[in-house]
Design an enzyme around this catalytic site. Structure first.
Site, short mmCIF file in Angstrom:
data_model
loop_
_atom_site.label_atom_id
_atom_site.label_comp_id
_atom_site.label_asym_id
_atom_site.label_seq_id
_atom_site.Cartn_x
_atom_site.Cartn_y
_atom_site.Cartn_z
N GLN A 120 8.72 -0.19 -0.43
CA GLN A 120 8.80 -1.65 -0.39
C GLN A 120 10.19 -2.16 -0.76
OE1 GLN A 120 6.50 -3.77 0.65
NE2 GLN A 120 4.73 -2.42 0.79
N CYS A 141 -4.29 -1.05 -1.83
CA CYS A 141 -4.09 0.35 -2.24
C CYS A 141 -3.46 0.43 -3.63
CB CYS A 141 -3.23 1.12 -1.23
SG CYS A 141 -3.98 1.24 0.38
N HIS A 158 1.31 2.29 -5.83
CA HIS A 158 0.45 2.34 -4.64
C HIS A 158 -0.33 3.67 -4.69
CE1 HIS A 158 -0.36 3.06 -0.31
NE2 HIS A 158 -0.20 1.76 -0.14
N ASP A 215 9.37 5.69 -5.30
CA ASP A 215 8.70 5.26 -4.09
C ASP A 215 9.45 4.03 -3.58
OD1 ASP A 215 7.13 4.06 -2.19
OD2 ASP A 215 5.26 4.19 -3.32
N LYS A 244 7.62 0.19 7.94
CA LYS A 244 7.91 -1.04 7.17
C LYS A 244 9.36 -1.47 7.37
CE LYS A 244 4.79 0.35 3.48
NZ LYS A 244 3.51 -0.32 3.65
N1 PMP Z 1 4.08 3.05 -1.43
C1 PMP Z 1 4.08 1.72 -1.33
C2 PMP Z 1 4.65 0.91 -2.46
C3 PMP Z 1 3.57 1.11 -0.18
O1 PMP Z 1 3.54 -0.21 -0.09
C4 PMP Z 1 3.07 1.92 0.87
C5 PMP Z 1 2.50 1.32 2.14
N2 PMP Z 1 1.61 0.27 1.95
C6 PMP Z 1 3.10 3.30 0.71
C7 PMP Z 1 3.62 3.83 -0.45
C8 PMP Z 1 2.58 4.22 1.76
O2 PMP Z 1 3.36 4.20 2.89
P1 PMP Z 1 2.86 4.88 4.24
O3 PMP Z 1 1.44 4.42 4.44
O4 PMP Z 1 3.78 4.36 5.25
O5 PMP Z 1 2.94 6.32 4.04
#
Ligand code: PMP
Length: 408
Positions: free
Chosen positions: A204, A366, A124, A201, A227
């Protein structure tokens, strides 16, 4: 399944009772953010209605209550991730902040031009852009490891990308686009064997399955509250003692100091050293309640329920030969990205589904390097959560058949 009655669970989430476009809501955008159970909503209301004050500024009743509730969340997160101690948990606003903190506080002072960071192509942007900052600002080299055609990331390929210049491996635990689960335990074992720390990370992953950071053995593990059925603006990062001792504070201000004079500053003990300013007090309290809710249901039970949903969705999606599902590793979470044969853009799919009350996401999620790797500009993504049902899978399939009719 013991402890897991999906209909009873659905009743815990008030928003699931609403209609969208005159149809019962089918919420399949959990990968972007999940809905909140009543206990979390009540905790937020209660905190603001009866127990609100700033934290760590004690000396009056409400501040002590707020501080106790806020600080208790640290232990809840430690339990949720099976960290050895609540002192291994830094509270923050989410994964984006957590990874940036590691980039600025740990990586930046330790890396020089030519040093390398190993990433997967599935990351991401939150686990890419902070490393690009280091590339732009100090000549750090980003090394990309590709997945196979099914979206599987081979730990041996990650290990093979490590050289004596590598200072960090930064890898997602579950892809937010393909759902692929990554064997971060094996990656950590292989990276550590070469003396390289690992950041995972977990945004998910922690929502779909039990996570044990000590079993994984990684150095950093980032999660995000919104999430995990908690409020926006809440999150945490697990950092091992050793790495925390090496890390410089990233944001300076109140609360993170021991003493400030005109000439100098000394810092609070970790993890407080890394938490400057007034935090997301109520968000964090709500996050703690969300994690208690998940632990009461049992992450193993949630994983089993979602595994059933995934298997059912896979079997039904396979029947749609005009639908291109991206990523089909056997070991994946219930996250499906797809495009439609013909001219339809992913946004057209989500628009048709929306008319049927079905919420999915369309775009690059993203994850532009992954989109480029897959050779697409955008996909539609259905991402399941603990409250979804097989009937909702059927509704998705029916609506996709309509998409094919209208757009294909
Ligand atoms: N890493 C992953 C794999 C994600 O899916 C997301 C959120 N879409 C993020 C990081 C970023 O998380 P946040 O926007 O809550 O900081």
């Amino acid at each position: 399944m013991k402890n897991f009655d999906v209909n009873a669970i659905r009743a815990d989430f008030p928003i699931l009772a609403r209609q969208v476009n005159d149809k019962p809501l089918v919420y399949l955008d959990n990968g972007a953010s999940s809905q909140k159970p009543q206990v979390v909503i009540d905790a937020i209301t209660n905190a603001y209605s009866h127990e609100y004050s700033n934290v760590h500024r004690g000396l009056h009743y409400l501040s002590n209550v707020a501080t106790e509730k806020y600080e208790a969340v640290r232990a809840t997160i430690a339990k949720f991730l099976n960290a050895a101690s609540e002192d291994d948990i830094i509270l923050n606003s989410g994964t984006t902040e957590g990874i940036n903190m590691v980039a600025y506080g740990w990586a930046m002072p330790r890396m020089a031009a030519g040093d390398e960071i190993v990433l997967s192509v599935m990351e991401h942007h939150a686990n890419i852009v902070p490393w690009h900052f280091l590339r732009e600002r100090q000549g750090v080299v980003l090394k990309w490891v590709e997945t196979d055609a099914a979206g599987h990331l081979d730990p041996a390929k990650v290990a093979a990308a490590i050289t004596d210049k590598t200072k960090l491996v930064a890898i997602t635990h579950v892809s937010n686009v393909l759902g692929s689960k990554v064997d971060v335990k094996e990656i950590t074992r292989l990276a550590h064997a070469q003396g390289v720390p690992v950041l995972v990370d977990g945004s998910q992953a922690a929502v779909h399955m039990p996570v044990d950071v000590r079993d994984i053995g990684c150095d950093f593990y980032a999660i995000t509250g919104h999430k995990l059925y908690g409020p926006t603006g809440s999150g945490a990062i697990y950092v091992t003692r050793e790495r925390m001792a090496e890390m410089r504070p990233f944001i300076g201000g109140g609360d993170m100091i021991r003493e400030v004079t005109r000439e100098a500053v000394s810092y609070n003990d970790p993890p407080m050293k890394f938490e400057a300013g007034t935090p997301g007090i109520v968000q964090t309290i709500g996050f703690g309640v969300a994690l208690e809710y998940l632990m009461a249901l049992g992450m193993g039970n949630i994983a089993r329920h979602e595994e059933q949903l995934k298997t059912y969705a896979q079997s039904r999606l396979q029947g749609l030969n005009w639908l291109n599902v991206q990523g089909n590793t056997p070991d994946k979470a219930a996250i499906f990205s797809f495009t439609l044969d013909g001219a339809a853009h992913a946004h057209d799919i989500s628009t048709v589904l929306d008319k049927k009350g079905i919420a999915v996401r369309a775009g690059h999620h993203c994850a532009q390097p992954l989109m480029a790797h897959l050779g697409v500009t955008a996909t539609a993504r259905a991402s399941f959560g603990l409250y979804n049902t097989t009937q909702e899978v059927d509704k998705l399939i029916e609506a996709l058949e309509l998409c094919h009719e209208l757009l294909g």
